[in-house]
Design an enzyme around this catalytic site. Structure first.
Site, PDB file in Angstrom:
ATOM      1  N   LYS A  33     -13.070   6.606 -36.335  1.00 37.38           N
ATOM      2  CA  LYS A  33     -13.256   5.175 -36.631  1.00 37.38           C
ATOM      3  C   LYS A  33     -11.936   4.415 -36.540  1.00 37.38           C
ATOM      4  O   LYS A  33     -11.847   3.364 -35.915  1.00 37.38           O
ATOM      5  CB  LYS A  33     -13.828   5.003 -38.054  1.00 37.38           C
ATOM      6  CG  LYS A  33     -15.193   5.601 -38.247  1.00 37.38           C
ATOM      7  CD  LYS A  33     -15.722   5.364 -39.644  1.00 37.38           C
ATOM      8  CE  LYS A  33     -14.938   6.072 -40.718  1.00 37.38           C
ATOM      9  NZ  LYS A  33     -14.973   7.544 -40.661  1.00 37.38           N
ATOM     10  N   THR A  34     -10.913   4.990 -37.169  1.00 34.37           N
ATOM     11  CA  THR A  34      -9.624   4.303 -37.167  1.00 34.37           C
ATOM     12  C   THR A  34      -9.051   4.264 -35.749  1.00 34.37           C
ATOM     13  O   THR A  34      -8.452   3.275 -35.330  1.00 34.37           O
ATOM     14  CB  THR A  34      -8.655   4.997 -38.154  1.00 34.37           C
ATOM     15  OG1 THR A  34      -9.267   4.999 -39.445  1.00 34.37           O
ATOM     16  CG2 THR A  34      -7.332   4.282 -38.235  1.00 34.37           C
ATOM     17  N   ASP A 225     -10.891  -1.951 -41.534  1.00 32.82           N
ATOM     18  CA  ASP A 225     -11.045  -0.496 -41.674  1.00 32.82           C
ATOM     19  C   ASP A 225     -11.488  -0.204 -43.105  1.00 32.82           C
ATOM     20  O   ASP A 225     -11.273  -1.026 -44.008  1.00 32.82           O
ATOM     21  CB  ASP A 225      -9.699   0.197 -41.385  1.00 32.82           C
ATOM     22  CG  ASP A 225      -9.869   1.680 -41.043  1.00 32.82           C
ATOM     23  OD1 ASP A 225     -11.020   2.172 -41.036  1.00 32.82           O
ATOM     24  OD2 ASP A 225      -8.854   2.356 -40.788  1.00 32.82           O
ATOM     25  N   GLU A 226     -12.060   0.956 -43.335  1.00 34.69           N
ATOM     26  CA  GLU A 226     -12.494   1.371 -44.683  1.00 34.69           C
ATOM     27  C   GLU A 226     -13.338   0.286 -45.347  1.00 34.69           C
ATOM     28  O   GLU A 226     -13.146  -0.051 -46.518  1.00 34.69           O
ATOM     29  CB  GLU A 226     -11.266   1.682 -45.566  1.00 34.69           C
ATOM     30  CG  GLU A 226     -10.281   2.665 -44.968  1.00 34.69           C
ATOM     31  CD  GLU A 226     -10.700   4.127 -45.118  1.00 34.69           C
ATOM     32  OE1 GLU A 226     -11.792   4.383 -45.669  1.00 34.69           O
ATOM     33  OE2 GLU A 226      -9.936   4.994 -44.672  1.00 34.69           O
ATOM     34  N   GLN A 256     -17.844   7.779 -48.053  1.00 29.80           N
ATOM     35  CA  GLN A 256     -16.473   7.828 -48.559  1.00 29.80           C
ATOM     36  C   GLN A 256     -16.160   6.639 -49.456  1.00 29.80           C
ATOM     37  O   GLN A 256     -14.996   6.293 -49.663  1.00 29.80           O
ATOM     38  CB  GLN A 256     -15.477   7.866 -47.403  1.00 29.80           C
ATOM     39  CG  GLN A 256     -15.584   9.128 -46.575  1.00 29.80           C
ATOM     40  CD  GLN A 256     -14.492   9.186 -45.518  1.00 29.80           C
ATOM     41  OE1 GLN A 256     -13.310   9.293 -45.814  1.00 29.80           O
ATOM     42  NE2 GLN A 256     -14.888   9.097 -44.268  1.00 29.80           N
ATOM     43  N   ARG A 614     -10.228  15.857 -45.499  1.00 34.50           N
ATOM     44  CA  ARG A 614      -8.834  15.578 -45.093  1.00 34.50           C
ATOM     45  C   ARG A 614      -8.254  16.771 -44.338  1.00 34.50           C
ATOM     46  O   ARG A 614      -7.242  16.678 -43.667  1.00 34.50           O
ATOM     47  CB  ARG A 614      -7.916  15.306 -46.311  1.00 34.50           C
ATOM     48  CG  ARG A 614      -8.253  14.141 -47.211  1.00 34.50           C
ATOM     49  CD  ARG A 614      -8.422  12.863 -46.466  1.00 34.50           C
ATOM     50  NE  ARG A 614      -9.820  12.607 -46.191  1.00 34.50           N
ATOM     51  CZ  ARG A 614     -10.260  11.844 -45.197  1.00 34.50           C
ATOM     52  NH1 ARG A 614      -9.429  11.269 -44.382  1.00 34.50           N
ATOM     53  NH2 ARG A 614     -11.553  11.656 -45.007  1.00 34.50           N
TER      54      ARG A 614
HETATM   55  P1  ATP Z   1     -11.691   8.904 -41.841  1.00 33.34           P
HETATM   56  O1  ATP Z   1     -13.154   8.752 -42.107  1.00 33.34           O
HETATM   57  O2  ATP Z   1     -11.120  10.063 -42.573  1.00 33.34           O
HETATM   58  O3  ATP Z   1     -10.932   7.635 -42.021  1.00 33.34           O
HETATM   59  P2  ATP Z   1     -11.781   8.374 -39.017  1.00 33.34           P
HETATM   60  O4  ATP Z   1     -13.210   8.302 -38.649  1.00 33.34           O
HETATM   61  O5  ATP Z   1     -11.046   7.104 -39.165  1.00 33.34           O
HETATM   62  O6  ATP Z   1     -11.577   9.317 -40.293  1.00 33.34           O
HETATM   63  P3  ATP Z   1      -9.665   9.092 -37.225  1.00 33.34           P
HETATM   64  O7  ATP Z   1      -8.628   9.220 -38.257  1.00 33.34           O
HETATM   65  O8  ATP Z   1      -9.658   7.899 -36.364  1.00 33.34           O
HETATM   66  O9  ATP Z   1     -11.093   9.262 -37.910  1.00 33.34           O
HETATM   67  O10 ATP Z   1      -9.693  10.375 -36.314  1.00 33.34           O
HETATM   68  C1  ATP Z   1      -9.631  11.685 -36.854  1.00 33.34           C
HETATM   69  C2  ATP Z   1      -8.775  12.559 -35.977  1.00 33.34           C
HETATM   70  O11 ATP Z   1      -9.420  12.823 -34.764  1.00 33.34           O
HETATM   71  C3  ATP Z   1      -7.461  11.907 -35.627  1.00 33.34           C
HETATM   72  O12 ATP Z   1      -6.455  12.886 -35.592  1.00 33.34           O
HETATM   73  C4  ATP Z   1      -7.720  11.340 -34.241  1.00 33.34           C
HETATM   74  O13 ATP Z   1      -6.540  11.217 -33.508  1.00 33.34           O
HETATM   75  C5  ATP Z   1      -8.640  12.390 -33.644  1.00 33.34           C
HETATM   76  N1  ATP Z   1      -9.566  11.850 -32.639  1.00 33.34           N
HETATM   77  C6  ATP Z   1     -10.437  10.841 -32.770  1.00 33.34           C
HETATM   78  N2  ATP Z   1     -11.141  10.632 -31.649  1.00 33.34           N
HETATM   79  C7  ATP Z   1     -10.721  11.538 -30.755  1.00 33.34           C
HETATM   80  C8  ATP Z   1     -11.057  11.841 -29.385  1.00 33.34           C
HETATM   81  N3  ATP Z   1     -11.984  11.164 -28.722  1.00 33.34           N
HETATM   82  N4  ATP Z   1     -10.397  12.852 -28.805  1.00 33.34           N
HETATM   83  C9  ATP Z   1      -9.451  13.555 -29.473  1.00 33.34           C
HETATM   84  N5  ATP Z   1      -9.102  13.330 -30.731  1.00 33.34           N
HETATM   85  C10 ATP Z   1      -9.707  12.331 -31.380  1.00 33.34           C
HETATM   86 MG    MG Z   2     -10.062   6.259 -40.835  1.00 36.07          MG
END
Ligand code: ATP
Ligand code: MG
Length: 775
Positions: A33-34, A225-226, A256, A614
């Site tokens: 997402k981020t 975000d969040e 979350q 995490r």
């Molecule tokens: P959270 O819910 O904990 O905030 P999130 O959904 O925001 O997580 P991110 O932090 O954006 O997730 O991504 C999680 C990890 O996966 C990060 O290290 C990111 O770089 C990696 N990632 C995300 N998308 C891809 C992709 N398409 N290919 C490779 N790595 C990815």
């Molecule tokens: Mg995130």
């Protein structure tokens, strides 16, 4: 295709390419997402959207900086610099500063931190002659905070008989009066507390259509975000700002949502779909962060929550290690286990300390972990304890600086009017407060007119007050020509703050002097950084940064790697290769205060879900059978969350069923003297604890100091057996026992053996540290 778009999967890319209109991504942890939010901003800029027109709201300022950095790599740093990015509080503090006069505030208003707010409320309770045990300042503050976050102003409170009734029933009928006085006093002091930054922004946007129009026009694209943790006040700000262009993108995960106790409202997600009927919804289902064991273990727990949106999360990553569960006898042993395990993982997998995090439910738990890490010489950093800026000596110096900028700042004034001691006592201060209330002026206004106002002080005291005012005014004049560092340095010298600390002569005193020095260095760094990036380097800007700083903001890039210690609440959005979640005991996690209703318990479960997700490669869950809490030894039962994880993803490092614990209800020793047969009741756990403590260093938990050398100190020569070991050998390890060598790899100091131990199964060990004996 642009290279950064190639780093996204199909649905992620679709979400990034959806340029206009309202959109929402609600997806599980680690699904990117981020990343989508970050790349989307880069994409918007590539499509010609001006950085000045993009507003992005993040959970921490550090997250914002990292995002900016990544975007800078794609679109160029000089452009990325112009993005409006940061937490709600920091972005809207900036806007409030430029519009402050509309609300009757000075543009240099002070931001009261929680400590200031509590002190002010304590003073008000005292002035009103209320019982401070019934009117607990922190409780009152959190009540006021919840009013503000629900946009219940003082007037609204007095028009709301339900709220008043609730306070009456809680035996705190004067809550509304305290609220009113608190708001008045903040206003008179030219101060806003954290909640005001949101409440006053709402006020600004509601009362002044031209201001609203200006910011609607500026923020043509808004990203949050969040989103699951926004409160009502934040929700309303976003909604008002996005109303014109409706280019609003929010991302989050209902599973979350962990700030319900602070007013975060899951309802905001549901409202979003109602507010924008033509919203585009995107689903991200693939987790990239964690091994599949971790993802599945986390899924199996969160499935127990009834209230959640329907979504799946899977990963293509390897199964990885099982999630490890460890029971220890005491909290001390838990700490030692964590330290030992981190040390072993570092050795076995060649990792640096920053690849590990220890997460806990409450700050108090950090002590046992810290002790153990320190003993093993493992460097750590603790987030969210008493922050640097909250320390007394730092707060005192900052208060001087705050006064220079805003002399009406009453909390700052009260801290320094007699510090260092200049013979202005508590009675004088009380009289000043009364006069200030009577004349409806700030305390500093009374001080400036001390010879003309009606106040019962003798001439000696008045002279002292006059001298104080003169000193502050001298500093104010200097501040017009000096930069933030020069003026802070001048204040330290002229007030003799450091001299006062040095007088004390104790190691703590020396430490405090160093802290003051550190603050001065910090101001210097701040100025250099800001000048480099062309941003505001003024003292006002520094003080704002300080007021809104989180611990993450003090991270220095060049610092040596450290294990991160923090509460789960703070860990949101972060990721670490190895995560230790400690204190998994009933009443601690889930917290005793959150076990009474389903919704509270579900929030605790979400918290556990956040913690577990995490972890990238390894997750350890620990619980202690006894623990010191509030100065007392208490018995603990394993947390229900351990039970809730599907067993197939777990590995118990200790047998699952603990030994029977002592009868909690009757102290067995009561019977000892009376009992004719002298039956002895045992307290197995407490006895074990005693034995354990008596042994001081248990050989299999904490190796002797000589074995705990840092990698750099270890010489490859230490390995006596290098070369002697061959595949098929049976070897002995001082902790894992005997095992058979399955394979060898690497050379010299990097030579590793894969060994199948009869007790712990397969392990890869670095020969130079493993000290194996061929048998
Ligand atoms: P959270 O819910 O904990 O905030 P999130 O959904 O925001 O997580 P991110 O932090 O954006 O997730 O991504 C999680 C990890 O996966 C990060 O290290 C990111 O770089 C990696 N990632 C995300 N998308 C891809 C992709 N398409 N290919 C490779 N790595 C990815
Ligand atoms: Mg995130």
């Amino acid at each position: 295709m642009n290279t950064y778009l190639e780093q996204l999967n199909e649905p992620q890319r679709a979400a990034v390419l959806q340029k206009d209109g309202p959109m929402i991504i609600i997806a599980g942890a680690g699904s990117g997402k981020t990343r989508v939010l970050t790349y989307k901003i880069a994409y918007l800029m590539e499509q010609g959207v001006d950085a000045f027109n993009i507003l992005s709201l993040t959970f921490t300022n550090k997250a914002a900086r990292e995002m900016k950095d990544r975007i800078g790599k794609v679109v160029g740093y000089s452009e990325a610099k112009n993005l409006w990015m940061g937490t709600f509080h920091s972005v809207f503090a900036r806007i409030l500063r430029s519009e402050a006069d509309r609300l009757g505030y000075p543009s240099n208003f002070t931001i009261y931190d929680t400590q200031d707010s509590v002190r002010l409320i304590t003073a008000i309770i005292k002035e009103m002659n209320l019982d401070k045990d019934r009117y607990k300042p922190k409780q009152i503050l959190s009540r006021i905070s919840s009013f503000k976050n629900s946009l219940i102003t003082v007037r609204a409170y007095f028009n709301n008989s339900d709220l008043q009734q609730a306070d009456l029933e809680a035996s705190r009928p004067r809550t509304g009066d305290i609220y009113k006085e608190y708001v008045d006093r903040c206003f008179k002091s030219g101060a806003m507390d954290f909640d005001d930054l949101l409440l006053r922004t709402n006020e600004l946007l509601a009362r002044f259509p031209d201001v609203l129009a200006k910011y609607q026009d500026r923020f043509r694209y808004i990203l949050v975000d969040e989103y699951q943790d926004t409160n009502h006040s934040q929700y309303l700000i976003v909604r008002a700002l996005a109303d014109r262009f409706q280019n609003i993108c929010v991302v989050g995960d209902d599973s979350q949502s962990i700030y319900g106790f602070r007013g975060a409202n899951i309802q905001n997600i549901l409202n979003f779909q109602k507010d924008y009927p033509d919203v585009k919804t995107f689903k991200l289902e693939q987790n990239y962060r964690s091994t599949s064991n971790i993802v599945r273990a986390a899924n199996s727990v969160i499935d127990k929550n009834k209230t959640k949106l329907d979504k799946e999360i899977w990963t293509a990553n390897d199964a990885g290690d099982s999630v490890k569960v460890m029971r220890t006898i005491s909290d001390g042993e838990e700490g030692r286990f964590v330290a030992q395990s981190i040390w072993e993982n570092q050795m076995n997998h060649q990792l640096t300390s920053d690849q590990f995090a220890v997460l806990y439910r409450t700050n108090a738990q950090s002590r046992a972990i810290e002790d153990a890490l320190r003993k093993k010489d493992i460097k750590y950093k603790i987030y969210g304890g008493i922050s640097f800026y909250q320390r007394k000596e730092i707060k005192d110096l900052l208060s001087y600086l705050r006064i220079l900028i805003n002399p009406n700042d009453e909390e700052a004034l009260k801290r320094i009017i007699n510090y260092p001691a200049r013979g202005i006592g508590a009675t004088t201060l009380d009289k000043l407060t009364i006069a200030a209330n009577h004349y409806k002026k700030s305390m500093f206004d009374i001080l400036k007119n001390i010879n003309t106002v009606d106040i019962n002080l003798n001439s000696g005291t008045k002279t002292k007050l006059q001298n104080f005012v003169n000193m502050i005014q001298r500093f104010q004049i200097e501040a017009q020509t000096k930069n933030a560092f020069e003026i802070a340095d001048l204040v330290v010298k002229q007030t003799q703050l450091v001299k006062d600390l040095q007088k004390d002569g104790t190691p703590e005193g020396v430490n405090k002097v160093e802290n003051v020095q550190e603050l001065l260095n910090g101001i210097k760094d701040f100025i250099t950084d800001k000048i480099e990036t062309g941003e505001d380097a003024s003292l006002t800007s520094f003080l704002e940064d300080v007021a809104l700083a989180t611990d993450f903001d003090s991270d220095k890039q060049d610092e040596e790697p450290r294990v991160s210690l923090m509460t789960i609440h703070l860990s949101k959005g972060l990721e670490f290769p190895y995560v230790y979640i400690v204190g998994l005991e009933e009443s601690l996690f889930p917290s005793a205060m959150s076990m009474n209703t389903r919704s509270e318990l579900e929030e605790e479960r979400r918290l556990f879900y956040v913690a577990l997700t995490r972890a990238e490669k390894g997750a350890y869950l620990t619980y202690a059978q006894t623990r010191y809490r509030w100065g007392k030894l208490t018995d603990g039962e394993p947390s229900r969350f351990l039970e809730e994880i599907d067993d197939q993803y777990l590995e118990y490092l200790t047998p699952k069923v603990p030994e029977p614990s002592a009868n909690r209800f009757i102290d067995a020793s009561l019977f000892e003297d009376d009992s004719p047969k002298k039956i002895r009741f045992q307290k197995p756990i407490q006895k074990k604890r005693k034995e354990f403590l008596a042994k001081k260093e248990k050989p299999n938990m904490v190796p002797p100091k000589s074995k705990m050398k840092k990698v750099s100190e270890m010489s490859p020569k230490m390995n006596l057996f290098d070369g002697e070991i061959t595949v098929g050998n049976v070897v002995e390890h001082n902790r894992f026992g005997t095992g058979k060598v399955l394979a060898l790899e690497g050379k010299g100091p990097n030579k590793k053996a894969e060994i199948e131990f009869s007790t712990v199964g397969k392990k890869k060990l670095l020969l130079q540290f493993a000290k194996l004996k061929v048998i």
